[in-house]
Write an enzyme that holds these catalytic residues in place. Structure first.
Site, PDB file in Angstrom:
ATOM      1  N   ASP A 123      -2.279   2.226  -4.661  1.00 55.18           N
ATOM      2  CA  ASP A 123      -3.515   2.641  -4.014  1.00 55.18           C
ATOM      3  C   ASP A 123      -4.559   1.524  -4.084  1.00 55.18           C
ATOM      4  OD1 ASP A 123      -2.458   5.131  -3.437  1.00 55.18           O
ATOM      5  OD2 ASP A 123      -3.177   6.007  -5.334  1.00 55.18           O
ATOM      6  N   HIS A 146       0.824  -1.215   0.000  1.00 52.21           N
ATOM      7  CA  HIS A 146       0.000   0.000   0.000  1.00 52.21           C
ATOM      8  C   HIS A 146       0.857   1.264   0.000  1.00 52.21           C
ATOM      9  CE1 HIS A 146      -3.693   1.992  -0.010  1.00 52.21           C
ATOM     10  NE2 HIS A 146      -4.314   1.407   1.013  1.00 52.21           N
TER      11      HIS A 146
END
Length: 425
Positions: A400, A396
């Site tokens: 995204d 992450h």
């Protein structure tokens, strides 16, 4: 004068191993000193001068050492060129160390279980040693005689009688090979039994554990899920698998569809194909996909390179070749270097669902699972369809959530409708 000669002898490279009588004998001769009568040696003993070291070769990028797990050749064993001398286990793969010259093993300089670095001498080879009776020498003579079998033997003068051969010195028996202690087979445990068995972790298993924990500690891993209707791809496989095997010599499986779909999606979503290096993001314009393969010594990930340019037949042939090499223990380190994305197929073991762990420095991994029939809504009706859960674990820090979901959805669409792959849609 004596000191001057000794200093010259000290740098001579042809002297035998220091501390032996052969070393002292050579030192006396080189310094023009008289050799004591009891130190005279036969020609057999003088072969100590013709020794060739067997060294640990370059093991590839970032690998500096390995562990000797098995000596295939014992001291006094005769080896031919390219014979396997020992097996070396590294962090990534087990390698066969081969002899570059023919000769007899003089000694081992490392024991089984020892850690050796690249360039270290692990054994010495006597290159003047004669092969055993019926060995390489006889093979060479047979090849020579076969090549000259068509010659006119009538024009060849008779050979002069040869002197009787000197008696051969019997070779010392081979040292027994050390075998790794294994736990004895256990019967049915008795009631109240508290027995335990402790075995040492292999070097590869230790490295796998280290890398997996590093991935957890470094990446901000998150997993998203989806499900794929396998009806169409299973119908294509069932219809064309025999013709595919006859033409391409490889079985048509589901892996080729997932690799092709992943490669296409990686080109459409370059951030999933990227990597973090320091404070930079490296975007790759190619898709090198690592395929997880289980072996007796642990999980390895050989790489399919430039999959964005591969067809189904290329993918299946390459997977079959790499898988066989991995299971036979013949896979090379070069086969596992690199990789921009990984596919792990737990479905072959019947897995329903799981969360795969990223293979650093990659930033995403796709987990395939088993195919099970489930009731699903098709339009306004409920049908029984073969369904597979898929999972995408991603970093992450770079990817995204929206990009990860869209990337996994893209793979789903390509696999459910393989025609879109062929039409480049």
């Amino acid at each position: 004068m004596l000191l001057s000669r000794l200093s010259v002898c000290r740098v001579a490279q042809v002297l035998p191993r220091r501390g032996t009588r052969a070393y002292s004998s050579a030192l006396f001769r080189a310094c023009s000193l008289k050799l004591p009568a009891q130190w005279e040696f036969s020609s057999i003993q003088k072969r100590n001068f013709a020794t060739e070291p067997i060294v640990v070769p370059d093991l590839g990028d970032s690998i500096k050492e390995g562990t000797v797990v098995e000596w295939v050749k014992a001291p006094s064993d005769y080896v031919k060129i390219d014979d396997v001398v020992c097996v070396l286990e590294t962090d990534k793969v087990s390698l066969d160390i081969r002899s570059e010259k023919a000769g007899a093993i003089l000694e081992h300089l490392a024991e089984e279980g020892d850690t050796v670095e690249v360039g270290a001498v692990i054994a010495n080879l006597d290159t003047d040693a004669s092969p055993p009776a019926g060995g390489a020498a006889n093979d060479a003579k047979e090849d020579t005689s076969a090549a000259s079998a068509g010659a006119d033997t009538a024009k060849i003068p008779p050979a002069a009688p040869t002197a009787p051969e000197a008696p051969t010195v019997p070779t010392a028996p081979s040292a027994p090979k050390k075998t790794e202690p294994k736990p004895e087979p256990r019967g049915k445990p008795t009631a109240g039994s508290r027995n335990e068995t402790r075995v040492q972790m292999s070097r590869m298993r230790l490295r796998i554990a280290e890398r997996l924990k590093d991935a957890q500690n470094t990446a901000a891993m998150l997993t998203t899920f989806n499900e794929i209707d396998m009806t169409n791809i299973m119908a294509i496989r069932s219809k064309h698998k025999d013709a595919f095997l006859d033409k391409h010599g490889a079985k048509l499986g589901f892996m080729s569809a997932f690799v092709a779909a992943s490669a296409k999606s990686l080109m459409n979503y370059p951030q999933v194909n990227a990597a973090i290096e320091g404070k930079d993001i490296v975007y790759r314009e190619y898709a090198d996909i690592s395929v997880a393969v289980a072996t007796p010594t642990g999980l390895v990930t050989p790489v399919l390179r430039n999959t964005e340019a591969m067809g189904f037949q290329d993918i299946e042939s390459e997977i079959a070749a790499l898988g066989k090499k991995a299971r036979d223990g013949k896979i090379a380190i070069e086969d596992m270097l690199g990789g921009t994305f990984t596919i792990s197929n737990g479905g072959v073991y019947g897995s329903l669902m799981g969360t795969p762990i990223i293979n650093p420095p990659q930033t995403a991994i796709l987990g395939m699972h088993g195919i099970f029939k489930r009731p699903v809504a098709i339009g306004d009706s409920v049908e029984i369809r073969p369904m597979m859960y898929v999972a995408l674990t991603y970093d992450h820090r770079l990817i995204d959530g929206s990009d990860a979901v869209l990337f996994l959805k893209s793979i789903k669409q390509y696999v459910e409708d393989p025609v879109t792959l062929l039409l480049d849609l």
